[in-house]
Design an enzyme around this catalytic site. Structure first.
Site, PDB file in Angstrom:
ATOM      1  N   LYS A  95       0.896  -0.602  -0.003  1.00  0.00           N
ATOM      2  CA  LYS A  95      -0.023  -0.151   0.239  1.00  0.00           C
ATOM      3  C   LYS A  95       1.065   1.126   0.213  1.00  0.00           C
ATOM      4  O   LYS A  95       2.113   0.967  -0.086  1.00  0.00           O
ATOM      5  CB  LYS A  95      -1.079   0.150   0.821  1.00  0.00           C
ATOM      6  CG  LYS A  95      -2.178  -1.869   1.183  1.00  0.00           C
ATOM      7  CD  LYS A  95      -2.679  -1.470   2.484  1.00  0.00           C
ATOM      8  CE  LYS A  95      -3.770  -2.105   2.221  1.00  0.00           C
ATOM      9  NZ  LYS A  95      -4.530  -2.828   4.303  1.00  0.00           N
TER      10      LYS A  95
ATOM     11  N   TYR B 254     -12.290  -2.870  -3.094  1.00  0.00           N
ATOM     12  CA  TYR B 254     -12.905  -3.255  -1.869  1.00  0.00           C
ATOM     13  C   TYR B 254     -14.255  -3.273  -2.043  1.00  0.00           C
ATOM     14  O   TYR B 254     -14.617  -1.984  -0.961  1.00  0.00           O
ATOM     15  CB  TYR B 254     -12.431  -2.038  -0.932  1.00  0.00           C
ATOM     16  CG  TYR B 254     -10.741  -1.741  -0.596  1.00  0.00           C
ATOM     17  CD1 TYR B 254      -9.995  -3.349  -0.199  1.00  0.00           C
ATOM     18  CD2 TYR B 254      -9.441  -1.330  -0.928  1.00  0.00           C
ATOM     19  CE1 TYR B 254      -9.037  -3.663   0.503  1.00  0.00           C
ATOM     20  CE2 TYR B 254      -7.944  -1.178  -0.372  1.00  0.00           C
ATOM     21  CZ  TYR B 254      -8.522  -2.550   0.583  1.00  0.00           C
ATOM     22  OH  TYR B 254      -6.963  -3.220   0.662  1.00  0.00           O
TER      23      TYR B 254
ATOM     24  N   ASN C  59      -1.293  -0.174   7.466  1.00  0.00           N
ATOM     25  CA  ASN C  59      -1.109  -1.468   7.562  1.00  0.00           C
ATOM     26  C   ASN C  59      -0.169  -2.035   6.654  1.00  0.00           C
ATOM     27  O   ASN C  59      -0.134  -3.735   6.195  1.00  0.00           O
ATOM     28  CB  ASN C  59      -2.215  -2.543   8.067  1.00  0.00           C
ATOM     29  CG  ASN C  59      -3.576  -2.220   6.973  1.00  0.00           C
ATOM     30  OD1 ASN C  59      -3.142  -2.109   6.159  1.00  0.00           O
ATOM     31  ND2 ASN C  59      -4.612  -3.690   7.672  1.00  0.00           N
TER      32      ASN C  59
ATOM     33  N   HIS D   9      -1.765  -5.602   1.347  1.00  0.00           N
ATOM     34  CA  HIS D   9      -2.590  -6.423   0.840  1.00  0.00           C
ATOM     35  C   HIS D   9      -2.471  -7.680   0.588  1.00  0.00           C
ATOM     36  O   HIS D   9      -1.511  -8.120   0.157  1.00  0.00           O
ATOM     37  CB  HIS D   9      -3.705  -5.814   0.297  1.00  0.00           C
ATOM     38  CG  HIS D   9      -4.793  -6.380  -0.707  1.00  0.00           C
ATOM     39  ND1 HIS D   9      -5.742  -6.010   0.701  1.00  0.00           N
ATOM     40  CD2 HIS D   9      -4.899  -6.837  -1.395  1.00  0.00           C
ATOM     41  CE1 HIS D   9      -6.653  -7.204  -0.614  1.00  0.00           C
ATOM     42  NE2 HIS D   9      -6.464  -8.118  -1.450  1.00  0.00           N
TER      43      HIS D   9
ATOM     44  N   GLU E  71      -8.773 -10.336  -7.567  1.00  0.00           N
ATOM     45  CA  GLU E  71      -7.874  -9.247  -7.818  1.00  0.00           C
ATOM     46  C   GLU E  71      -6.841  -9.404  -8.666  1.00  0.00           C
ATOM     47  O   GLU E  71      -6.754  -8.132  -8.997  1.00  0.00           O
ATOM     48  CB  GLU E  71      -7.549  -9.011  -6.407  1.00  0.00           C
ATOM     49  CG  GLU E  71      -8.794  -9.184  -5.993  1.00  0.00           C
ATOM     50  CD  GLU E  71      -8.818  -9.304  -3.849  1.00  0.00           C
ATOM     51  OE1 GLU E  71      -6.998  -9.715  -3.842  1.00  0.00           O
ATOM     52  OE2 GLU E  71      -9.561  -9.373  -3.321  1.00  0.00           O
TER      53      GLU E  71
HETATM   54  N1  UDP Z   1      -9.751  -1.167   7.180  1.00  0.00           N
HETATM   55  C1  UDP Z   1      -9.860   0.523   7.946  1.00  0.00           C
HETATM   56  N2  UDP Z   1     -10.434   0.196   9.068  1.00  0.00           N
HETATM   57  C2  UDP Z   1     -10.772  -1.067   9.431  1.00  0.00           C
HETATM   58  C3  UDP Z   1     -10.663  -1.884   8.983  1.00  0.00           C
HETATM   59  C4  UDP Z   1     -10.460  -1.958   7.934  1.00  0.00           C
HETATM   60  O1  UDP Z   1      -9.223   0.804   8.066  1.00  0.00           O
HETATM   61  O2  UDP Z   1     -11.517  -0.952  10.673  1.00  0.00           O
HETATM   62  C5  UDP Z   1      -8.786  -1.060   6.160  1.00  0.00           C
HETATM   63  C6  UDP Z   1      -7.924  -2.076   6.705  1.00  0.00           C
HETATM   64  O3  UDP Z   1      -6.662  -1.157   5.461  1.00  0.00           O
HETATM   65  C7  UDP Z   1      -7.517  -3.168   6.595  1.00  0.00           C
HETATM   66  C8  UDP Z   1      -8.408  -2.951   4.504  1.00  0.00           C
HETATM   67  O4  UDP Z   1      -9.384  -2.020   5.132  1.00  0.00           O
HETATM   68  O5  UDP Z   1      -6.748  -3.714   5.549  1.00  0.00           O
HETATM   69  C9  UDP Z   1      -9.439  -3.660   4.868  1.00  0.00           C
HETATM   70  O6  UDP Z   1      -9.863  -4.633   5.366  1.00  0.00           O
HETATM   71  P1  UDP Z   1      -9.844  -6.495   5.896  1.00  0.00           P
HETATM   72  O7  UDP Z   1     -10.873  -6.348   6.702  1.00  0.00           O
HETATM   73  O8  UDP Z   1     -10.113  -6.939   4.502  1.00  0.00           O
HETATM   74  O9  UDP Z   1      -8.646  -6.681   6.642  1.00  0.00           O
HETATM   75  P2  UDP Z   1      -7.348  -7.422   5.443  1.00  0.00           P
HETATM   76  O10 UDP Z   1      -8.037  -8.595   4.547  1.00  0.00           O
HETATM   77  O11 UDP Z   1      -7.022  -6.514   4.760  1.00  0.00           O
HETATM   78  O12 UDP Z   1      -6.616  -8.167   7.029  1.00  0.00           O
HETATM   79 MG    MG Z   2      -9.227  -7.962   2.599  1.00  0.00          MG
END
Ligand code: UDP
Ligand code: MG
Length: 160
Positions: free
Chosen positions: A20, A60, A123, A126, A137
């Site tokens: 990211k 997303y 974080n 991805h 994707e």
């Molecule tokens: N995210 C966020 N706040 C939240 C949950 C998710 O900003 O409370 C963002 C974060 O960057 C995350 C992305 O949205 O990586 C996608 O969320 P997901 O639950 O799919 O998490 P991941 O699969 O990336 O662990």
């Molecule tokens: Mg995810």
């Protein structure tokens, strides 16, 4: 030879991994790529890319009702990302383990997020959450012909 035939018949699992904008800005590109390289997965596609808003929204789309969605789209489009396709048996689940929990404060030490980040909204990386989403994707972020067809000389030393 048998492995070669199997190679053509069997569709090998692939996952979409993306560094990211914070990972790029913080100079973590090499560090993050090397985690997957060292593990032994096969790199099939790689590019630095400025993501347009509509692509981020499509990527997303399952999260579009969530309160953090607008911030997430701003974040992902705030600078270049590094798009990658990685291949190998079990690569989707294994990459999720290498990446660690969504909240970096809960991610285990030794994982990318556990070692390199502090906030869910920053974080650094991805990873697809299922083989089907891996396919979806990779199709979204890469054009036809952008993935390389190759076999690593390491393969016989990684897979018996
Ligand atoms: N995210 C966020 N706040 C939240 C949950 C998710 O900003 O409370 C963002 C974060 O960057 C995350 C992305 O949205 O990586 C996608 O969320 P997901 O639950 O799919 O998490 P991941 O699969 O990336 O662990
Ligand atoms: Mg995810």
């Amino acid at each position: 030879l048998l492995r070669k035939i199997f190679f053509f018949v069997q569709e090998v699992e692939q996952t979409y991994i993306m560094i990211k904008p914070d990972g790029v800005q913080r100079g973590l590109v090499g560090e993050i790529i090397s985690r997957f390289e060292k593990k032994g997965f096969l790199l099939k596609g790689l590019k630095l890319f400025q993501c347009p808003k509509d692509l981020a929204q499509e990527h997303y789309k399952d999260l579009k009702e969530r309160p953090f969605f607008p911030n997430l789209i701003d974040y992902i489009t705030s600078g270049p990302v590094v798009c990658m396709a990685w291949e190998g048996d079990g690569v989707v689940a294994s990459a999720r383990k290498l990446i660690g929990a969504t909240n970096p404060l809960q991610a285990e030490p030794g994982t990318i997020r556990g070692d390199l980040a502090v906030q869910t909204g920053r974080n650094v990386v991805h990873g697809s959450d299922s083989p089907d989403n891996g396919k979806r994707e990779i199709g979204l972020w890469f054009k036809e012909g952008e993935l390389a067809q190759w076999e690593s000389v390491q393969t016989p030393w990684l897979i018996e």
